[in-house]
Design a protein around this motif. Structure first.
Motif, PDB file in Angstrom:
ATOM      1  N   UNK A   1      18.210  10.859 -61.537  1.00  0.00           N
ATOM      2  CA  UNK A   1      17.230  11.265 -60.530  1.00  0.00           C
ATOM      3  C   UNK A   1      16.427  10.085 -59.977  1.00  0.00           C
ATOM      4  N   UNK A   2      17.004   8.891 -60.032  1.00  0.00           N
ATOM      5  CA  UNK A   2      16.319   7.688 -59.531  1.00  0.00           C
ATOM      6  C   UNK A   2      16.040   7.823 -58.034  1.00  0.00           C
ATOM      7  N   UNK A   3      14.818   7.457 -57.624  1.00  0.00           N
ATOM      8  CA  UNK A   3      14.422   7.563 -56.219  1.00  0.00           C
ATOM      9  C   UNK A   3      14.147   6.208 -55.573  1.00  0.00           C
ATOM     10  N   UNK A   4      14.103   5.153 -56.357  1.00  0.00           N
ATOM     11  CA  UNK A   4      13.795   3.829 -55.829  1.00  0.00           C
ATOM     12  C   UNK A   4      14.979   3.293 -55.030  1.00  0.00           C
ATOM     13  N   UNK A   5      14.764   3.090 -53.722  1.00  0.00           N
ATOM     14  CA  UNK A   5      15.829   2.533 -52.885  1.00  0.00           C
ATOM     15  C   UNK A   5      16.285   1.177 -53.405  1.00  0.00           C
ATOM     16  N   UNK A   6      15.340   0.364 -53.867  1.00  0.00           N
ATOM     17  CA  UNK A   6      15.684  -0.966 -54.361  1.00  0.00           C
ATOM     18  C   UNK A   6      16.637  -0.880 -55.547  1.00  0.00           C
ATOM     19  N   UNK A   7      16.345   0.007 -56.510  1.00  0.00           N
ATOM     20  CA  UNK A   7      17.214   0.152 -57.676  1.00  0.00           C
ATOM     21  C   UNK A   7      18.581   0.708 -57.287  1.00  0.00           C
ATOM     22  N   UNK A   8      18.601   1.677 -56.376  1.00  0.00           N
ATOM     23  CA  UNK A   8      19.871   2.280 -55.952  1.00  0.00           C
ATOM     24  C   UNK A   8      20.720   1.280 -55.170  1.00  0.00           C
ATOM     25  N   UNK A   9      20.086   0.500 -54.300  1.00  0.00           N
ATOM     26  CA  UNK A   9      20.822  -0.526 -53.541  1.00  0.00           C
ATOM     27  C   UNK A   9      21.361  -1.591 -54.488  1.00  0.00           C
ATOM     28  N   UNK A  10      20.558  -1.995 -55.483  1.00  0.00           N
ATOM     29  CA  UNK A  10      21.011  -2.979 -56.465  1.00  0.00           C
ATOM     30  C   UNK A  10      22.226  -2.445 -57.235  1.00  0.00           C
ATOM     31  N   UNK A  11      22.176  -1.165 -57.614  1.00  0.00           N
ATOM     32  CA  UNK A  11      23.296  -0.561 -58.331  1.00  0.00           C
ATOM     33  C   UNK A  11      24.560  -0.567 -57.455  1.00  0.00           C
ATOM     34  N   UNK A  12      24.403  -0.210 -56.178  1.00  0.00           N
ATOM     35  CA  UNK A  12      25.559  -0.212 -55.274  1.00  0.00           C
ATOM     36  C   UNK A  12      26.105  -1.622 -55.073  1.00  0.00           C
ATOM     37  N   UNK A  13      25.206  -2.604 -54.987  1.00  0.00           N
ATOM     38  CA  UNK A  13      25.632  -3.996 -54.831  1.00  0.00           C
ATOM     39  C   UNK A  13      26.423  -4.456 -56.055  1.00  0.00           C
ATOM     40  N   UNK A  14      25.928  -4.109 -57.243  1.00  0.00           N
ATOM     41  CA  UNK A  14      26.630  -4.495 -58.468  1.00  0.00           C
ATOM     42  C   UNK A  14      28.011  -3.846 -58.531  1.00  0.00           C
ATOM     43  N   UNK A  15      28.123  -2.595 -58.078  1.00  0.00           N
ATOM     44  CA  UNK A  15      29.429  -1.916 -58.059  1.00  0.00           C
ATOM     45  C   UNK A  15      30.367  -2.606 -57.064  1.00  0.00           C
ATOM     46  N   UNK A  16      29.837  -2.964 -55.892  1.00  0.00           N
ATOM     47  CA  UNK A  16      30.650  -3.644 -54.876  1.00  0.00           C
ATOM     48  C   UNK A  16      31.120  -5.010 -55.385  1.00  0.00           C
ATOM     49  N   UNK A  17      30.220  -5.756 -56.031  1.00  0.00           N
ATOM     50  CA  UNK A  17      30.584  -7.067 -56.584  1.00  0.00           C
ATOM     51  C   UNK A  17      31.648  -6.907 -57.668  1.00  0.00           C
ATOM     52  N   UNK A  18      31.542  -5.860 -58.474  1.00  0.00           N
ATOM     53  CA  UNK A  18      32.518  -5.587 -59.535  1.00  0.00           C
ATOM     54  C   UNK A  18      33.902  -5.323 -58.932  1.00  0.00           C
TER      55      UNK A  18
END
Length: 190
Positions: free
Chosen positions: A157-174
């Protein structure tokens, strides 16, 4: 209502959104969907469960003389939701308390053991992935596991755009770092 006695609809009547809603019914986040709850309560990584069902279905077809309808596994792709960082496990000690302070320490120890058991029971990586990989190797079926390492634990239930964008970036880098395996998988799926 007792939903257990109602048979599921015929396959051609089953809708993707209903299946997604049922499989995402994680307690404390989303309500049950009819008789269904999140499959992660039983198998957070359902790869072995899916492989078992396919095998059992194919065996049943063979037993009733419908062997031509059996479809053997040709490739297994397992997608994770990201590995959270490893955290230090504090000392766990469960003992008979002799004082109020010991009672507090005992409560902490029991809580830590409870958390450890929940973590192990709901693990979607580690030995469960090793077992799936080993089974695929034994039956000579290619196995691919994609699961990015995350820099922090991101709740559902994370709502922080910064945390969600960071997670997506890490997935893309992976995915970029593992592009050769992705291309190999794509070529097998064509």
């Amino acid at each position: 209502a007792d939903h257990r006695r109602i048979p599921p609809p015929a396959p051609e009547e089953q809708l993707v959104w209903r299946a997604a809603r049922a499989t995402g019914a994680a307690p404390s986040y989303f309500r049950a969907f009819g008789r269904f709850l999140d499959g992660g309560l039983i198998a957070n990584n359902p790869t072995l469960d899916a492989m078992t069902e396919i095998h059992e279905y194919n065996m049943a077809l063979r037993r009733v003389g419908r062997e031509k309808e059996a479809i053997p596994l040709s490739v297994v792709v397992s997608l994770g939701t990201g590995m959270i960082p490893v955290t230090e496990l504090k000392e766990i000690d469960v003992f008979r308390p002799d004082s109020i302070w010991d009672t507090a320490k005992l409560a902490y120890g029991i809580s830590a053991i409870g958390n450890l058991l929940v973590d192990q029971a709901t693990a979607s990586d580690g030995r469960v992935v090793d077992r799936a990989r080993a089974w695929c190797s034994m039956i000579e079926v290619p196995y691919f596991r994609f699961n990015p390492q995350l820099s922090e634990d991101v709740p559902m239930d994370e709502k922080s755009d910064q945390k969600l964008i960071n997670m997506m970036w890490e997935a893309k880098a992976y995915i970029y770092a593992n592009r050769n395996k992705v291309i190999e998988m794509i070529n097998l799926l064509k």
